[in-house]
Scaffold this motif. Structure first.
Motif, PDB file in Angstrom:
ATOM      1  N   PRO A 235       0.836  -1.207   0.000  1.00  0.00           N
ATOM      2  CA  PRO A 235       0.000   0.000   0.000  1.00  0.00           C
ATOM      3  C   PRO A 235       0.867   1.250   0.000  1.00  0.00           C
ATOM      4  N   PRO A 236       0.276   2.385  -0.399  1.00  0.00           N
ATOM      5  CA  PRO A 236       1.065   3.629  -0.473  1.00  0.00           C
ATOM      6  C   PRO A 236       1.756   3.982   0.842  1.00  0.00           C
ATOM      7  N   ALA A 237       1.111   3.702   1.953  1.00  0.00           N
ATOM      8  CA  ALA A 237       1.704   4.087   3.245  1.00  0.00           C
ATOM      9  C   ALA A 237       3.056   3.420   3.465  1.00  0.00           C
ATOM     10  N   ALA A 238       3.288   2.286   2.820  1.00  0.00           N
ATOM     11  CA  ALA A 238       4.572   1.597   2.995  1.00  0.00           C
ATOM     12  C   ALA A 238       5.719   2.435   2.443  1.00  0.00           C
ATOM     13  N   ALA A 239       5.413   3.238   1.421  1.00  0.00           N
ATOM     14  CA  ALA A 239       6.469   4.035   0.790  1.00  0.00           C
ATOM     15  C   ALA A 239       7.025   5.095   1.734  1.00  0.00           C
ATOM     16  N   VAL A 240       6.214   5.497   2.698  1.00  0.00           N
ATOM     17  CA  VAL A 240       6.677   6.519   3.651  1.00  0.00           C
ATOM     18  C   VAL A 240       7.918   6.028   4.388  1.00  0.00           C
ATOM     19  N   PHE A 241       7.928   4.764   4.751  1.00  0.00           N
ATOM     20  CA  PHE A 241       9.047   4.239   5.520  1.00  0.00           C
ATOM     21  C   PHE A 241      10.307   4.115   4.664  1.00  0.00           C
ATOM     22  N   GLU A 242      10.093   3.936   3.381  1.00  0.00           N
ATOM     23  CA  GLU A 242      11.228   3.970   2.446  1.00  0.00           C
ATOM     24  C   GLU A 242      11.855   5.372   2.478  1.00  0.00           C
ATOM     25  N   GLN A 243      11.001   6.386   2.470  1.00  0.00           N
ATOM     26  CA  GLN A 243      11.509   7.757   2.482  1.00  0.00           C
ATOM     27  C   GLN A 243      12.186   8.069   3.813  1.00  0.00           C
ATOM     28  N   ILE A 244      11.580   7.635   4.900  1.00  0.00           N
ATOM     29  CA  ILE A 244      12.192   7.888   6.211  1.00  0.00           C
ATOM     30  C   ILE A 244      13.560   7.211   6.283  1.00  0.00           C
ATOM     31  N   ALA A 245      13.622   5.996   5.769  1.00  0.00           N
ATOM     32  CA  ALA A 245      14.904   5.274   5.761  1.00  0.00           C
ATOM     33  C   ALA A 245      15.938   6.054   4.955  1.00  0.00           C
ATOM     34  N   ALA A 246      15.517   6.583   3.811  1.00  0.00           N
ATOM     35  CA  ALA A 246      16.449   7.348   2.971  1.00  0.00           C
ATOM     36  C   ALA A 246      16.897   8.622   3.680  1.00  0.00           C
ATOM     37  N   GLU A 247      15.986   9.260   4.411  1.00  0.00           N
ATOM     38  CA  GLU A 247      16.358  10.485   5.122  1.00  0.00           C
ATOM     39  C   GLU A 247      17.270  10.183   6.311  1.00  0.00           C
ATOM     40  N   LEU A 248      17.121   8.992   6.870  1.00  0.00           N
ATOM     41  CA  LEU A 248      17.931   8.643   8.042  1.00  0.00           C
ATOM     42  C   LEU A 248      19.355   8.223   7.675  1.00  0.00           C
ATOM     43  N   GLU A 249      19.530   7.655   6.518  1.00  0.00           N
ATOM     44  CA  GLU A 249      20.836   7.088   6.164  1.00  0.00           C
ATOM     45  C   GLU A 249      21.994   8.055   6.396  1.00  0.00           C
ATOM     46  N   PRO A 250      21.938   9.283   5.850  1.00  0.00           N
ATOM     47  CA  PRO A 250      23.080  10.177   6.105  1.00  0.00           C
ATOM     48  C   PRO A 250      23.206  10.580   7.566  1.00  0.00           C
ATOM     49  N   ARG A 251      22.099  10.668   8.278  1.00  0.00           N
ATOM     50  CA  ARG A 251      22.175  11.069   9.687  1.00  0.00           C
ATOM     51  C   ARG A 251      22.838   9.981  10.526  1.00  0.00           C
ATOM     52  N   LEU A 252      22.701   8.754  10.073  1.00  0.00           N
ATOM     53  CA  LEU A 252      23.280   7.637  10.810  1.00  0.00           C
ATOM     54  C   LEU A 252      24.625   7.223  10.227  1.00  0.00           C
ATOM     55  N   ALA A 253      25.089   8.013   9.270  1.00  0.00           N
ATOM     56  CA  ALA A 253      26.379   7.725   8.614  1.00  0.00           C
ATOM     57  C   ALA A 253      26.372   6.352   7.980  1.00  0.00           C
ATOM     58  N   LEU A 254      25.195   5.927   7.543  1.00  0.00           N
ATOM     59  CA  LEU A 254      25.133   4.706   6.744  1.00  0.00           C
ATOM     60  C   LEU A 254      25.463   5.122   5.312  1.00  0.00           C
ATOM     61  N   CYS A 255      26.589   4.700   4.818  1.00  0.00           N
ATOM     62  CA  CYS A 255      26.985   5.141   3.482  1.00  0.00           C
ATOM     63  C   CYS A 255      27.660   3.996   2.748  1.00  0.00           C
ATOM     64  N   THR A 256      27.745   4.165   1.476  1.00  0.00           N
ATOM     65  CA  THR A 256      28.334   3.127   0.623  1.00  0.00           C
ATOM     66  C   THR A 256      29.526   3.714  -0.107  1.00  0.00           C
ATOM     67  N   GLU A 257      30.531   4.093   0.661  1.00  0.00           N
ATOM     68  CA  GLU A 257      31.677   4.767   0.048  1.00  0.00           C
ATOM     69  C   GLU A 257      32.427   3.885  -0.932  1.00  0.00           C
ATOM     70  N   GLU A 258      32.464   2.594  -0.617  1.00  0.00           N
ATOM     71  CA  GLU A 258      33.259   1.721  -1.473  1.00  0.00           C
ATOM     72  C   GLU A 258      32.563   1.474  -2.817  1.00  0.00           C
ATOM     73  N   VAL A 259      31.271   1.625  -2.824  1.00  0.00           N
ATOM     74  CA  VAL A 259      30.529   1.306  -4.039  1.00  0.00           C
ATOM     75  C   VAL A 259      30.412   2.556  -4.909  1.00  0.00           C
ATOM     76  N   GLU A 260      30.595   2.360  -6.206  1.00  0.00           N
ATOM     77  CA  GLU A 260      30.426   3.481  -7.117  1.00  0.00           C
ATOM     78  C   GLU A 260      28.983   3.958  -7.024  1.00  0.00           C
ATOM     79  N   ASP A 261      28.802   5.219  -6.719  1.00  0.00           N
ATOM     80  CA  ASP A 261      27.467   5.716  -6.434  1.00  0.00           C
ATOM     81  C   ASP A 261      27.210   7.003  -7.212  1.00  0.00           C
ATOM     82  N   GLU A 262      27.213   6.858  -8.517  1.00  0.00           N
ATOM     83  CA  GLU A 262      27.004   8.029  -9.357  1.00  0.00           C
ATOM     84  C   GLU A 262      25.676   7.902 -10.077  1.00  0.00           C
TER      85      GLU A 262
END
Lengths: 268, 184
Positions: A235-262
């Motif tokens: 359902p559409p409401a599930a997408a909200v948590f995808e967005q929250i996860a995306a917004e949290l990643e940089p705040r939690l320093a979850l990053c993929t430096e080793e992976v090419e990310d362009e």
């Protein structure tokens, strides 16, 4: 490994719902995610089908009855693990994670988890006292959930004061965000709280996403599944948590430096 | 619909957030008599009538030899001795800290923010770049911000003192800053 505790000043704001669905989304983004239920009432287990509520878990680990590997449940999502609260006795629940021995065991558990998991999400009991206080004193980052109603925002200063006090006497910690929940977009009072909250809190702690009050959560709870598994097409409401996860990643320093990310071309 | 549903003092909430957003760094204590949680009052213009301040017999800032850091250290010593400064902060026009003494992070942040704002808006407001900004921190503390020119550009001096300085005192501080910045 990153540890994020999901907290709130009051109960009923959707902490367990957010913890469960957020863990599902973070795992879906490729992070090995362990969701730990530290609420002695076992809200996570009660939200899931499959007899999770009756299985051994954190209480059994803290008691020394079971090892870490024996208490972590694998799930349908390969990157998501679940450590239910287990079966705490009433007397254990009264001093839950506040006794030195239990705290040492919990710290050891987190250390052990760091070997296998990228991020540990912790669901807590409500408020800054008792069980939640014990957990907050040992964890470095908190996501504060706030129900989009006047009482929610009015109680925020005292809650922040309590968090500061806990971290001052504990191992230190920080708030990584204030997430508005139970938002009713068609209610002016609810939206006024959203706007006022986003205006009052530091910009870096706000979220573009909010969790709305949606009957779909009741449906998912009745089925005992996260939103992402409610239907073949979530359902559409599930997408909200995808967005929250995306917004949290940089705040939690979850990053993929080793992976090419362009940026990648849509058409070659 | 009421505009304010929260009944929250935004400054109080900001203070609460400051305590939980980052781990408290080990820093020199806030100047005696105040806590970090206390509020900063609005900027006061120097053109407001200053309260009656007894002007101390000031010793002039002695001419200094040596590098900039040494001269600034002497300036800080002079401000501590002559002005009874509770804290001193010196930064350049990029808000890079050149020297400081007794500054809690909150005070340093306030001083750099004022300096940045002054540096940005100052040329339009006061093309000469002269002047003073005074911020009342509480009943017994003022942050006086002055600027001076150096060969590297504009430099800002923030001094935390217990009373609003009167013009002659400000002039003495201004002269001392100019002297400290002057290359021999």
């Amino acid at each position: 490994m990153t540890v994020l505790t999901i907290v709130s000043q009051k109960g009923g704001v959707g902490k367990t719902t957010v913890a469960l669905n957020l863990a599902f989304s973070i795992a879906g983004r490729g992070w090995k995610t362990l969701l730990i239920d530290t609420d002695p009432q076992g809200s996570i287990g009660l939200s899931l089908r499959g007899g999770v509520a009756g299985r051994p878990g954190l209480a059994d680990y803290l008691r020394g009855d079971m090892g870490f590997e024996d208490t972590v449940l694998s799930t349908r999502v390969p990157e998501l693990g679940l450590l239910p609260v287990g079966r705490p006795t009433f007397s254990e629940a009264c001093t839950w994670l506040q006794e030195p021995d239990a705290q040492d065991a919990f710290r050891h558990l987190l250390k052990r988890a760091s070997e296998d998991w990228d991020i540990v999400l912790i669901d807590t009991a409500a408020g800054p006292y008792g069980p939640a206080r014990g957990v907050l004193g040992m964890t470095p980052a908190a996501l504060v959930l706030m129900q989009a109603e006047p009482l929610g925002i009015r109680s925020l200063p005292s809650y922040l004061e309590a968090l500061a006090e806990i971290w001052r006497h504990g191992e230190g910690g920080r708030v990584v965000g204030v997430l508005l929940t139970m938002v009713q977009p068609r209610r002016a009072a609810s939206m006024a709280v959203v706007q006022e909250t986003l205006r009052l809190i530091p910009a870096e702690l706000g979220f573009d996403a909010v969790v709305v009050r949606d009957p779909i959560f009741l449906e998912a709870s009745a089925e005992g599944v996260p939103l992402g598994l409610l239907r073949r097409s979530p359902p559409p409401a599930a997408a909200v948590f995808e967005q929250i996860a995306a917004e949290l990643e940089p705040r939690l320093a979850l990053c993929t430096e080793e992976v090419e990310d362009e940026a990648r071309s849509l058409v070659d | 619909m009421k505009l304010a549903l929260s009944w929250i003092d935004p400054l109080e909430l900001r203070t609460r957030f400051e305590a939980v957003v980052e781990k408290p760094p080990a820093a020199p204590p806030w100047p005696e008599g105040r806590s970090a949680g206390q509020r900063v009052a609005p900027v006061a213009s120097q053109t407001q009538p200053p309260p009656a301040v007894e002007l101390a017999c000031l010793q002039p800032f002695p001419s200094q030899e040596g590098g900039l850091s040494r001269r600034l250290a002497s300036l800080i010593d002079w401000l501590r001795g002559q002005m009874k400064a509770q804290a001193v902060f010196i930064c350049d026009d990029d808000c890079l800290v050149l020297a400081q003494w007794g500054c809690a992070p909150e005070l340093a942040a306030a001083a750099t923010w004022l300096a940045a704002t002054w540096n940005s808006a100052g040329p339009r407001v006061c093309p000469s770049g002269d002047g003073t900004v005074a911020v009342q921190l509480d009943n017994n503390a003022w942050l006086m911000l002055l600027s001076g020119r150096s060969v590297w550009g504009r430099v800002y001096l923030g001094v935390c003192i217990d009373q609003l300085a009167e013009p002659l005192t400000i002039r003495a501080m201004q002269d001392a800053l100019s002297s400290a910045l002057k290359e021999k």
